[in-house]
Design a protein around this motif. Structure first.
Motif, mmCIF file in Angstrom:
data_model
loop_
_atom_site.group_PDB
_atom_site.id
_atom_site.type_symbol
_atom_site.label_atom_id
_atom_site.label_comp_id
_atom_site.label_asym_id
_atom_site.label_seq_id
_atom_site.Cartn_x
_atom_site.Cartn_y
_atom_site.Cartn_z
ATOM 1 N N GLU A 49 0.830 -1.208 0.000
ATOM 2 C CA GLU A 49 0.000 0.000 0.000
ATOM 3 C C GLU A 49 0.865 1.260 0.000
ATOM 4 O O GLU A 49 0.583 2.224 -0.719
ATOM 5 N N CYS A 52 3.017 1.524 -3.470
ATOM 6 C CA CYS A 52 2.162 1.856 -4.611
ATOM 7 C C CYS A 52 1.484 3.209 -4.441
ATOM 8 O O CYS A 52 1.373 3.971 -5.408
ATOM 9 N N ASP A 126 -0.733 0.072 -13.079
ATOM 10 C CA ASP A 126 -1.107 -1.235 -12.538
ATOM 11 C C ASP A 126 -0.226 -2.342 -13.100
ATOM 12 O O ASP A 126 0.094 -3.312 -12.402
ATOM 13 N N ASN A 131 -0.668 -5.243 -10.504
ATOM 14 C CA ASN A 131 -1.907 -5.235 -9.732
ATOM 15 C C ASN A 131 -2.881 -6.259 -10.318
ATOM 16 O O ASN A 131 -3.340 -6.115 -11.452
ATOM 17 N N ARG A 134 -7.629 -4.937 -9.999
ATOM 18 C CA ARG A 134 -8.388 -3.787 -10.475
ATOM 19 C C ARG A 134 -9.097 -4.185 -11.779
ATOM 20 O O ARG A 134 -8.914 -3.588 -12.829
ATOM 21 N N ASN A 140 -11.775 -1.366 -7.541
ATOM 22 C CA ASN A 140 -10.931 -0.635 -6.592
ATOM 23 C C ASN A 140 -10.636 0.776 -7.084
ATOM 24 O O ASN A 140 -9.494 1.261 -7.036
ATOM 25 N N HIS A 153 -4.235 -1.251 -2.779
ATOM 26 C CA HIS A 153 -3.115 -1.814 -3.531
ATOM 27 C C HIS A 153 -2.441 -2.958 -2.786
ATOM 28 O O HIS A 153 -1.269 -3.260 -3.028
ATOM 29 N N THR A 156 -0.682 -6.060 -4.818
ATOM 30 C CA THR A 156 0.338 -5.709 -5.808
ATOM 31 C C THR A 156 1.697 -6.215 -5.324
ATOM 32 O O THR A 156 1.816 -6.739 -4.221
#
Length: 272
Positions: A49, A52, A126, A131, A134, A140, A153, A156
């Motif tokens: 988190e 990203c 992404d 990612n 999404r 998201n 995130h 990821t």
């Protein structure tokens, strides 16, 4: 370094995904979506988190502000939900807060149009962080004050769940066919020309410096937090250079099962 606040009141859980984030008030009078170190994937989700979120912000994408949030587990004593109580007890100390966007609504492609340029930037980003969460199944994305905001995130940088795969991850292709913004004809060439040159050693170092040492310390195979930061930077820098050549956009596949890992969907406890 991210600002630090103290959680003062647990308001309510957000029962979406596998990590059971919650809405929490803090001593700066702000309201945050809090993610907890005691959740299933522990600090790695919070690391993702931060990396990203800070990287997206520096690349000109909209993400909620992040804070380090200190939690005293005592605030969970009055929580009637036993699952939430256990989560709060297991998460004493440093956690992560994301600015709560009051009045925001979930992204709906039928109600909100996205330009090819903006779609291209989001898809390229992404792809950079790989990612897997999404898609049209779970965008998201939020719309707040008429703008598109990127959230969540945690799914990821998935190579950090098994660093043995990091070298291969640098060259891994990204299938954006099911991406939430694929219907808006993302301009990936323009996004690559704009964003790839910005992913420099300096930029990555600035983003990774915001990850607390406590969430990186003790990673097997690394001498310390700075070595882990360097490993993240190596993969991201290598991906950025030729990423646009490895992004594919085809027709969506409505009948295909979600490609998100089992630990995210709740079907499997294995992060690898």
């Amino acid at each position: 370094m991210l600002p630090q606040v103290m959680a003062t009141r647990y308001v309510t859980p957000l029962r979406e995904g596998g990590s059971l984030p919650g809405i929490v008030e803090a001593d700066d009078l702000g309201t945050y979506v809090m993610k907890f170190t005691g959740a299933g994937q522990g600090p790695k989700t919070l690391v993702a988190e931060v990396v990203c979120g800070q990287l997206a912000r520096r690349l000109g994408l909209r993400v909620p502000d992040l804070v380090r949030m200190w939690l005293d587990p005592v605030i969970g004593k009055g929580e009637p939900d036993e699952e939430v109580q256990e989560l709060l007890k297991a998460s004493g100390g440093l956690n992560l807060g994301m600015d709560y966007l009051p009045g925001s609504i979930g992204f709906d492609p039928l109600a909100y149009a996205v330009s090819a340029a903006e779609a291209g930037r989001v898809v390229w980003f992404d792809a950079l962080v790989n990612n897997v969460d999404r898609s049209w199944r779970n965008p998201n994305l939020l719309v707040w004050h008429g703008d598109l905001w990127l959230i969540d995130h945690g799914a990821t940088l998935i190579w950090h769940h098994s660093w043995r795969s990091a070298e291969a991850a640098a060259a891994k292709p990204y299938d954006a066919s099911d991406h939430a913004l694929a219907p808006f004809h993302p301009d990936l060439d323009a996004a690559a020309a704009e964003l790839a040159p910005q992913v420099t050693e300096k930029l990555l170092a600035e983003c990774l410096a915001d990850v607390p040492d406590a969430w990186l310390d003790g990673e097997p195979g690394f001498a310390g937090p700075d070595a882990v930061r360097a490993a993240y930077a190596d993969v991201l820098a290598a991906r950025a250079r030729t990423l646009h050549e490895r992004i594919t956009l085809g027709p969506p596949t409505p009948d295909r099962p979600s490609q998100a890992p089992g630990w995210l969907t709740g079907k499997d406890g294995d992060a690898r």
